[in-house]
Design a protein around this motif. Sequence first.
Motif, PDB file in Angstrom:
ATOM      1  N   MET A   1      -9.827 -22.099  -8.026  1.00 44.39           N
ATOM      2  CA  MET A   1      -9.377 -23.549  -7.532  1.00 44.39           C
ATOM      3  C   MET A   1     -10.383 -24.132  -6.477  1.00 44.39           C
ATOM      4  SD  MET A   1      -6.501 -22.434  -4.524  1.00 44.39           S
ATOM      5  CE  MET A   1      -6.029 -23.945  -3.320  1.00 44.39           C
ATOM      6  N   GLU A   2     -10.780 -25.571  -6.533  1.00 49.57           N
ATOM      7  CA  GLU A   2     -11.566 -25.834  -5.660  1.00 49.57           C
ATOM      8  C   GLU A   2     -11.098 -26.296  -4.385  1.00 49.57           C
ATOM      9  OE1 GLU A   2     -13.430 -29.728  -7.508  1.00 49.57           O
ATOM     10  OE2 GLU A   2     -14.900 -29.572  -6.033  1.00 49.57           O
ATOM     11  N   LEU A   3     -11.448 -25.520  -3.202  1.00 50.75           N
ATOM     12  CA  LEU A   3     -10.829 -25.693  -1.969  1.00 50.75           C
ATOM     13  C   LEU A   3     -11.448 -26.578  -1.194  1.00 50.75           C
ATOM     14  CD1 LEU A   3     -11.892 -21.933  -0.847  1.00 50.75           C
ATOM     15  CD2 LEU A   3      -9.652 -22.779  -1.313  1.00 50.75           C
ATOM     16  N   LEU A   4     -12.695 -26.994  -1.618  1.00 45.45           N
ATOM     17  CA  LEU A   4     -13.622 -28.089  -0.803  1.00 45.45           C
ATOM     18  C   LEU A   4     -14.460 -28.568  -1.920  1.00 45.45           C
ATOM     19  CD1 LEU A   4     -14.059 -26.257   2.394  1.00 45.45           C
ATOM     20  CD2 LEU A   4     -13.050 -28.331   2.415  1.00 45.45           C
ATOM     21  N   PRO A   5     -14.978 -29.965  -1.538  1.00 47.52           N
ATOM     22  CA  PRO A   5     -15.906 -30.492  -2.731  1.00 47.52           C
ATOM     23  C   PRO A   5     -17.091 -29.360  -3.029  1.00 47.52           C
ATOM     24  CG  PRO A   5     -15.540 -32.035  -1.139  1.00 47.52           C
ATOM     25  CD  PRO A   5     -14.712 -30.810  -0.436  1.00 47.52           C
ATOM     26  N   ASP A   6     -17.068 -28.992  -4.241  1.00 53.82           N
ATOM     27  CA  ASP A   6     -18.089 -28.294  -4.673  1.00 53.82           C
ATOM     28  C   ASP A   6     -17.884 -26.593  -4.434  1.00 53.82           C
ATOM     29  OD1 ASP A   6     -19.428 -30.391  -5.962  1.00 53.82           O
ATOM     30  OD2 ASP A   6     -20.437 -30.801  -3.893  1.00 53.82           O
ATOM     31  N   ILE A   7     -16.782 -26.404  -3.552  1.00 51.51           N
ATOM     32  CA  ILE A   7     -16.723 -24.848  -3.138  1.00 51.51           C
ATOM     33  C   ILE A   7     -15.348 -24.611  -3.812  1.00 51.51           C
ATOM     34  CG2 ILE A   7     -16.328 -23.460  -1.156  1.00 51.51           C
ATOM     35  CD1 ILE A   7     -18.295 -25.223   0.391  1.00 51.51           C
ATOM     36  N   HIS A   8     -15.306 -23.494  -4.503  1.00 55.09           N
ATOM     37  CA  HIS A   8     -14.208 -22.809  -5.250  1.00 55.09           C
ATOM     38  C   HIS A   8     -14.088 -21.386  -4.731  1.00 55.09           C
ATOM     39  CE1 HIS A   8     -14.339 -25.877  -8.870  1.00 55.09           C
ATOM     40  NE2 HIS A   8     -15.467 -26.065  -8.146  1.00 55.09           N
ATOM     41  N   LEU A   9     -12.766 -21.293  -4.671  1.00 54.77           N
ATOM     42  CA  LEU A   9     -12.159 -19.866  -4.588  1.00 54.77           C
ATOM     43  C   LEU A   9     -11.672 -19.271  -6.112  1.00 54.77           C
ATOM     44  CD1 LEU A   9     -10.953 -17.434  -2.898  1.00 54.77           C
ATOM     45  CD2 LEU A   9      -8.913 -18.752  -2.949  1.00 54.77           C
ATOM     46  N   ILE A  10     -12.495 -17.926  -6.102  1.00 57.05           N
ATOM     47  CA  ILE A  10     -12.059 -17.355  -7.458  1.00 57.05           C
ATOM     48  C   ILE A  10     -10.934 -16.267  -7.236  1.00 57.05           C
ATOM     49  CG2 ILE A  10     -12.980 -15.920  -9.508  1.00 57.05           C
ATOM     50  CD1 ILE A  10     -15.594 -17.296  -9.034  1.00 57.05           C
ATOM     51  N   ASP A  11      -9.736 -16.617  -7.369  1.00 53.09           N
ATOM     52  CA  ASP A  11      -8.623 -15.752  -6.946  1.00 53.09           C
ATOM     53  C   ASP A  11      -8.804 -14.255  -7.978  1.00 53.09           C
ATOM     54  OD1 ASP A  11      -7.021 -16.377  -5.053  1.00 53.09           O
ATOM     55  OD2 ASP A  11      -6.178 -17.967  -6.227  1.00 53.09           O
ATOM     56  N   GLY A  12      -7.919 -13.360  -7.373  1.00 52.03           N
ATOM     57  CA  GLY A  12      -7.527 -12.172  -7.991  1.00 52.03           C
ATOM     58  C   GLY A  12      -8.825 -11.263  -8.233  1.00 52.03           C
ATOM     59  N   VAL A  13      -9.677 -11.136  -7.273  1.00 51.61           N
ATOM     60  CA  VAL A  13     -10.783 -10.139  -7.793  1.00 51.61           C
ATOM     61  C   VAL A  13     -10.630  -9.077  -6.431  1.00 51.61           C
ATOM     62  CG1 VAL A  13     -12.344 -11.467  -9.128  1.00 51.61           C
ATOM     63  CG2 VAL A  13     -12.478 -11.617  -6.757  1.00 51.61           C
ATOM     64  N   ASN A  14      -9.469  -9.188  -5.765  1.00 54.36           N
ATOM     65  CA  ASN A  14      -9.343  -8.024  -4.687  1.00 54.36           C
ATOM     66  C   ASN A  14     -10.012  -8.448  -3.330  1.00 54.36           C
ATOM     67  OD1 ASN A  14      -8.408  -6.444  -7.145  1.00 54.36           O
ATOM     68  ND2 ASN A  14      -7.379  -5.819  -5.435  1.00 54.36           N
ATOM     69  N   SER A  15     -10.893  -9.279  -3.117  1.00 53.23           N
ATOM     70  CA  SER A  15     -11.448  -9.947  -2.078  1.00 53.23           C
ATOM     71  C   SER A  15     -11.604 -11.387  -2.344  1.00 53.23           C
ATOM     72  CB  SER A  15     -12.636  -9.194  -1.337  1.00 53.23           C
ATOM     73  OG  SER A  15     -13.787  -9.423  -2.402  1.00 53.23           O
ATOM     74  N   ASN A  16     -12.121 -12.122  -1.576  1.00 54.81           N
ATOM     75  CA  ASN A  16     -12.099 -13.498  -1.962  1.00 54.81           C
ATOM     76  C   ASN A  16     -13.531 -13.726  -2.472  1.00 54.81           C
ATOM     77  OD1 ASN A  16      -9.709 -14.350  -1.069  1.00 54.81           O
ATOM     78  ND2 ASN A  16     -10.279 -14.749   1.092  1.00 54.81           N
ATOM     79  N   ALA A  17     -13.826 -14.058  -3.520  1.00 55.80           N
ATOM     80  CA  ALA A  17     -15.101 -14.574  -4.169  1.00 55.80           C
ATOM     81  C   ALA A  17     -15.085 -16.095  -4.205  1.00 55.80           C
ATOM     82  CB  ALA A  17     -15.502 -13.861  -5.479  1.00 55.80           C
ATOM     83  N   TYR A  18     -16.331 -16.736  -3.895  1.00 54.38           N
ATOM     84  CA  TYR A  18     -16.345 -18.047  -3.805  1.00 54.38           C
ATOM     85  C   TYR A  18     -17.398 -18.495  -4.627  1.00 54.38           C
ATOM     86  CZ  TYR A  18     -13.753 -17.404   0.671  1.00 54.38           C
ATOM     87  OH  TYR A  18     -12.654 -17.148   1.328  1.00 54.38           O
TER      88      TYR A  18
END
Length: 239
Positions: A1-18
Amino acid sequence: MELLPDIHLIDGVNSNAYLIVEPAGLTLVDSGLPGSDQKILAYLRALGKTPSQLSRILLTHQHVDHVGGAAELAALSGAEVIAHPLDTPAIEGTGPRDMPSGPMAILFRTMLLPRLRPVAVTRPVRAGETLPVLADDGGLQVIETPGHTLGQIAFYLPGRRLLFAGDAYRHTARGEVTLPFKMFNRDTAQARESLAALGTLAIDSSLPGHGKPMVRGAAEPLARAVKAAERASAIRQVG
Ligand SMILES: [Zn+2]
Ligand SMILES: [Zn+2]
């Protein structure tokens, strides 16, 4: 999901990947547990991007839940792999890897590490360097925050008052900022000093390796954590 303009969180990989999305290329900040490359690639595909558009993989530190998908993604994309020299031997598989203390070490040795592939760090970075990522906002400044591991680094984007913290600290479910769990730290006292030192940065957005990201409003909980860390460090020095 796009958290902030141009910065996304990729969920479900057991730590936060951006994932940072720019016309010039994609930058990944951390890569989850081993096997996470498939989830990260699926996320890229959903954005209409191809693996060859991945230009950089930033690794905040050597832990298995942050470097897991890096080898596969680097092989597929030819992306630069960026980390601190002190964590590089572990990431490249040429030096010892930090392990949690206690029973958790067994889980790591039997379940996680056998699935982890080493990856070459093509660009070692240290404090004072700035990466040409989101350059309009000043670029990503490398901040050394040792303690959790010796080579743990964070990335600060001054134009947005934003920190990719890695495991310099974590967010709790109650929205507080606190140190990582002791069993995962190389040197908790040093991690506390690193957290105290972050008090010199103006941070509104806090994107850590664990816990829900704070897209805004991070200044207050972070200031509380910095004060607590300063107090504890001062007591330690007096004692
Ligand atoms: Zn860690
Ligand atoms: Zn972690």
